[in-house]
Design a protein around this motif. Structure first.
Motif, PDB file in Angstrom:
ATOM      1  N   ALA A 242       0.838  -1.205   0.000  1.00 21.96           N
ATOM      2  CA  ALA A 242       0.000   0.000   0.000  1.00 21.96           C
ATOM      3  C   ALA A 242       0.872   1.253   0.000  1.00 21.96           C
ATOM      4  O   ALA A 242       0.639   2.194  -0.769  1.00 21.96           O
ATOM      5  CB  ALA A 242      -0.926  -0.006   1.205  1.00 21.96           C
ATOM      6  N   ARG A 243       1.871   1.270   0.860  1.00 20.66           N
ATOM      7  CA  ARG A 243       2.781   2.419   0.942  1.00 20.66           C
ATOM      8  C   ARG A 243       3.581   2.551  -0.354  1.00 20.66           C
ATOM      9  O   ARG A 243       3.745   3.649  -0.884  1.00 20.66           O
ATOM     10  CB  ARG A 243       3.707   2.243   2.137  1.00 20.66           C
ATOM     11  N   LEU A 244       4.052   1.450  -0.880  1.00 21.70           N
ATOM     12  CA  LEU A 244       4.829   1.460  -2.109  1.00 21.70           C
ATOM     13  C   LEU A 244       4.004   2.005  -3.269  1.00 21.70           C
ATOM     14  O   LEU A 244       4.492   2.799  -4.083  1.00 21.70           O
ATOM     15  CB  LEU A 244       5.343   0.059  -2.424  1.00 21.70           C
ATOM     16  N   SER A 245       2.757   1.600  -3.334  1.00 18.51           N
ATOM     17  CA  SER A 245       1.865   2.077  -4.386  1.00 18.51           C
ATOM     18  C   SER A 245       1.724   3.600  -4.342  1.00 18.51           C
ATOM     19  O   SER A 245       1.813   4.277  -5.368  1.00 18.51           O
ATOM     20  CB  SER A 245       0.497   1.410  -4.244  1.00 18.51           C
ATOM     21  N   THR A 246       1.529   4.135  -3.144  1.00 17.93           N
ATOM     22  CA  THR A 246       1.387   5.583  -2.995  1.00 17.93           C
ATOM     23  C   THR A 246       2.682   6.297  -3.347  1.00 17.93           C
ATOM     24  O   THR A 246       2.666   7.326  -4.026  1.00 17.93           O
ATOM     25  CB  THR A 246       0.962   5.932  -1.551  1.00 17.93           C
ATOM     26  N   LEU A 247       3.809   5.760  -2.919  1.00 15.79           N
ATOM     27  CA  LEU A 247       5.099   6.378  -3.237  1.00 15.79           C
ATOM     28  C   LEU A 247       5.364   6.358  -4.740  1.00 15.79           C
ATOM     29  O   LEU A 247       5.943   7.301  -5.287  1.00 15.79           O
ATOM     30  CB  LEU A 247       6.221   5.671  -2.470  1.00 15.79           C
ATOM     31  N   ARG A 248       4.935   5.312  -5.396  1.00 15.99           N
ATOM     32  CA  ARG A 248       5.095   5.257  -6.860  1.00 15.99           C
ATOM     33  C   ARG A 248       4.185   6.271  -7.550  1.00 15.99           C
ATOM     34  O   ARG A 248       4.558   6.847  -8.580  1.00 15.99           O
ATOM     35  CB  ARG A 248       4.827   3.846  -7.369  1.00 15.99           C
ATOM     36  N   LEU A 249       2.989   6.498  -6.990  1.00 13.30           N
ATOM     37  CA  LEU A 249       2.107   7.538  -7.535  1.00 13.30           C
ATOM     38  C   LEU A 249       2.762   8.913  -7.408  1.00 13.30           C
ATOM     39  O   LEU A 249       2.664   9.740  -8.311  1.00 13.30           O
ATOM     40  CB  LEU A 249       0.760   7.534  -6.808  1.00 13.30           C
ATOM     41  N   ILE A 250       3.404   9.144  -6.270  1.00  8.00           N
ATOM     42  CA  ILE A 250       4.107  10.408  -6.060  1.00  8.00           C
ATOM     43  C   ILE A 250       5.225  10.555  -7.095  1.00  8.00           C
ATOM     44  O   ILE A 250       5.369  11.606  -7.724  1.00  8.00           O
ATOM     45  CB  ILE A 250       4.681  10.487  -4.622  1.00  8.00           C
ATOM     46  N   ALA A 251       6.011   9.496  -7.283  1.00  9.40           N
ATOM     47  CA  ALA A 251       7.108   9.536  -8.247  1.00  9.40           C
ATOM     48  C   ALA A 251       6.592   9.803  -9.660  1.00  9.40           C
ATOM     49  O   ALA A 251       7.200  10.573 -10.422  1.00  9.40           O
ATOM     50  CB  ALA A 251       7.896   8.230  -8.206  1.00  9.40           C
ATOM     51  N   ALA A 252       5.470   9.200 -10.013  1.00  9.40           N
ATOM     52  CA  ALA A 252       4.891   9.405 -11.344  1.00  9.40           C
ATOM     53  C   ALA A 252       4.426  10.852 -11.515  1.00  9.40           C
ATOM     54  O   ALA A 252       4.631  11.449 -12.585  1.00  9.40           O
ATOM     55  CB  ALA A 252       3.724   8.445 -11.559  1.00  9.40           C
ATOM     56  N   ALA A 253       3.809  11.421 -10.481  1.00 12.39           N
ATOM     57  CA  ALA A 253       3.353  12.816 -10.562  1.00 12.39           C
ATOM     58  C   ALA A 253       4.543  13.759 -10.721  1.00 12.39           C
ATOM     59  O   ALA A 253       4.490  14.727 -11.508  1.00 12.39           O
ATOM     60  CB  ALA A 253       2.557  13.177  -9.318  1.00 12.39           C
TER      61      ALA A 253
ATOM     62  N   ARG B  37       6.487  32.642   2.467  1.00  4.57           N
ATOM     63  CA  ARG B  37       6.994  32.249   3.788  1.00  4.57           C
ATOM     64  C   ARG B  37       6.499  30.883   4.257  1.00  4.57           C
ATOM     65  O   ARG B  37       7.195  30.191   4.977  1.00  4.57           O
ATOM     66  CB  ARG B  37       6.582  33.273   4.839  1.00  4.57           C
ATOM     67  N   HIS B  38       5.278  30.529   3.878  1.00  9.19           N
ATOM     68  CA  HIS B  38       4.646  29.338   4.462  1.00  9.19           C
ATOM     69  C   HIS B  38       4.101  28.371   3.425  1.00  9.19           C
ATOM     70  O   HIS B  38       3.058  27.757   3.627  1.00  9.19           O
ATOM     71  CB  HIS B  38       3.524  29.763   5.414  1.00  9.19           C
ATOM     72  N   ALA B  39       4.789  28.204   2.316  1.00  9.06           N
ATOM     73  CA  ALA B  39       4.341  27.283   1.274  1.00  9.06           C
ATOM     74  C   ALA B  39       4.241  25.872   1.838  1.00  9.06           C
ATOM     75  O   ALA B  39       5.155  25.375   2.485  1.00  9.06           O
ATOM     76  CB  ALA B  39       5.308  27.312   0.100  1.00  9.06           C
ATOM     77  N   GLY B  40       3.103  25.244   1.634  1.00  8.51           N
ATOM     78  CA  GLY B  40       2.905  23.874   2.085  1.00  8.51           C
ATOM     79  C   GLY B  40       2.546  23.741   3.548  1.00  8.51           C
ATOM     80  O   GLY B  40       2.287  22.645   4.021  1.00  8.51           O
ATOM     81  N   GLN B  41       2.527  24.850   4.281  1.00  6.21           N
ATOM     82  CA  GLN B  41       2.253  24.777   5.708  1.00  6.21           C
ATOM     83  C   GLN B  41       0.850  25.209   6.080  1.00  6.21           C
ATOM     84  O   GLN B  41       0.453  25.060   7.224  1.00  6.21           O
ATOM     85  CB  GLN B  41       3.248  25.648   6.489  1.00  6.21           C
TER      86      GLN B  41
ATOM     87  N   GLY C 266      12.499  21.967  -7.793  1.00  7.72           N
ATOM     88  CA  GLY C 266      13.017  22.178  -6.450  1.00  7.72           C
ATOM     89  C   GLY C 266      12.054  21.627  -5.400  1.00  7.72           C
ATOM     90  O   GLY C 266      10.969  21.130  -5.720  1.00  7.72           O
ATOM     91  N   ASP C 267      12.468  21.725  -4.149  1.00  8.89           N
ATOM     92  CA  ASP C 267      11.627  21.238  -3.060  1.00  8.89           C
ATOM     93  C   ASP C 267      10.284  21.964  -3.006  1.00  8.89           C
ATOM     94  O   ASP C 267       9.265  21.360  -2.698  1.00  8.89           O
ATOM     95  CB  ASP C 267      12.350  21.369  -1.712  1.00  8.89           C
ATOM     96  N   ALA C 268      10.275  23.252  -3.312  1.00  8.94           N
ATOM     97  CA  ALA C 268       9.012  24.003  -3.289  1.00  8.94           C
ATOM     98  C   ALA C 268       8.040  23.442  -4.321  1.00  8.94           C
ATOM     99  O   ALA C 268       6.831  23.329  -4.058  1.00  8.94           O
ATOM    100  CB  ALA C 268       9.272  25.479  -3.549  1.00  8.94           C
ATOM    101  N   ASP C 269       8.561  23.081  -5.502  1.00 11.20           N
ATOM    102  CA  ASP C 269       7.717  22.486  -6.542  1.00 11.20           C
ATOM    103  C   ASP C 269       7.189  21.125  -6.090  1.00 11.20           C
ATOM    104  O   ASP C 269       6.020  20.795  -6.322  1.00 11.20           O
ATOM    105  CB  ASP C 269       8.498  22.309  -7.844  1.00 11.20           C
ATOM    106  N   LEU C 270       8.047  20.344  -5.447  1.00 11.47           N
ATOM    107  CA  LEU C 270       7.630  19.021  -4.968  1.00 11.47           C
ATOM    108  C   LEU C 270       6.563  19.143  -3.889  1.00 11.47           C
ATOM    109  O   LEU C 270       5.601  18.370  -3.863  1.00 11.47           O
ATOM    110  CB  LEU C 270       8.835  18.233  -4.451  1.00 11.47           C
ATOM    111  N   ILE C 271       6.718  20.124  -3.015  1.00  9.38           N
ATOM    112  CA  ILE C 271       5.720  20.350  -1.961  1.00  9.38           C
ATOM    113  C   ILE C 271       4.388  20.738  -2.590  1.00  9.38           C
ATOM    114  O   ILE C 271       3.333  20.282  -2.150  1.00  9.38           O
ATOM    115  CB  ILE C 271       6.225  21.413  -0.966  1.00  9.38           C
ATOM    116  N   ALA C 272       4.437  21.555  -3.631  1.00  9.65           N
ATOM    117  CA  ALA C 272       3.201  21.944  -4.323  1.00  9.65           C
ATOM    118  C   ALA C 272       2.516  20.724  -4.942  1.00  9.65           C
ATOM    119  O   ALA C 272       1.288  20.580  -4.869  1.00  9.65           O
ATOM    120  CB  ALA C 272       3.498  22.990  -5.390  1.00  9.65           C
ATOM    121  N   ILE C 273       3.302  19.831  -5.530  1.00  5.86           N
ATOM    122  CA  ILE C 273       2.747  18.608  -6.125  1.00  5.86           C
ATOM    123  C   ILE C 273       2.094  17.753  -5.046  1.00  5.86           C
ATOM    124  O   ILE C 273       0.974  17.263  -5.210  1.00  5.86           O
ATOM    125  CB  ILE C 273       3.847  17.808  -6.861  1.00  5.86           C
ATOM    126  N   LEU C 274       2.788  17.577  -3.928  1.00  3.42           N
ATOM    127  CA  LEU C 274       2.260  16.751  -2.837  1.00  3.42           C
ATOM    128  C   LEU C 274       0.998  17.366  -2.243  1.00  3.42           C
ATOM    129  O   LEU C 274       0.034  16.651  -1.941  1.00  3.42           O
ATOM    130  CB  LEU C 274       3.325  16.553  -1.754  1.00  3.42           C
TER     131      LEU C 274
END
Length: 153
Positions: A21-32, A133-137, A50-58
């Protein structure tokens, strides 16, 4: 360790632990992430995020799953809603800690004070400052009305 490396390490751990289950979700994240990189590559030629872009995706993935879970619950499909909630839990592990209501309120007050915002015309500047200042928070859909109420008073 940057967010991308953390995600890759978590994927390896899930594979070793045989946590499907966890692996499936992590693979979905990688695909996105991969989809977004490909889209970025076709736009300006560079496909690194960058990390900011990844946080936006998540964050976007969490919102999508919350909407899906709500729809499944309304439709009586509780098993699918639980699956979506489980995916939300995995995705949120990689997001920054969400600010409490008191912390959000203090951040809004600080941004208004820092910019010297006095009226509703300054709302865009205040929201931009909060995003920087607070992206993703914080949930900016909920923060918008709070900022508007403060600027109207």
């Amino acid at each position: 360790m940057d967010l991308r490396a953390t995600l890759q390490a978590a994927t390896k751990e899930a594979m070793k632990a045989k946590d499907s289950a966890r692996l499936s979700t992590l693979r979905l994240i990688a695909a996105a992430i991969k989809d977004r990189e490909i889209a970025a590559r076709t736009g300006d030629g560079e496909g690194t995020l960058g990390d900011a872009d990844l946080i936006a995706i998540l964050s976007k993935m969490v919102k999508q799953r919350q909407e899906s879970a709500r729809a499944y619950e309304e439709g009586g499909r509780l098993e699918l809603a639980q699956k979506e909630e489980a995916e939300i839990g995995v995705i949120q592990e990689f997001l920054p800690r969400q600010l409490t209501e008191a912390e959000t309120s203090a951040a809004i007050d600080a941004a208004i004070a820092a910019l010297g915002a006095t009226g509703i015309r300054d709302m865009g500047r205040v929201m931009a400052e909060l995003r920087d200042r607070h992206a993703g928070q914080m949930d900016f859909g909920a923060v918008g009305p709070m900022v508007k109420a403060r600027l109207l008073n």
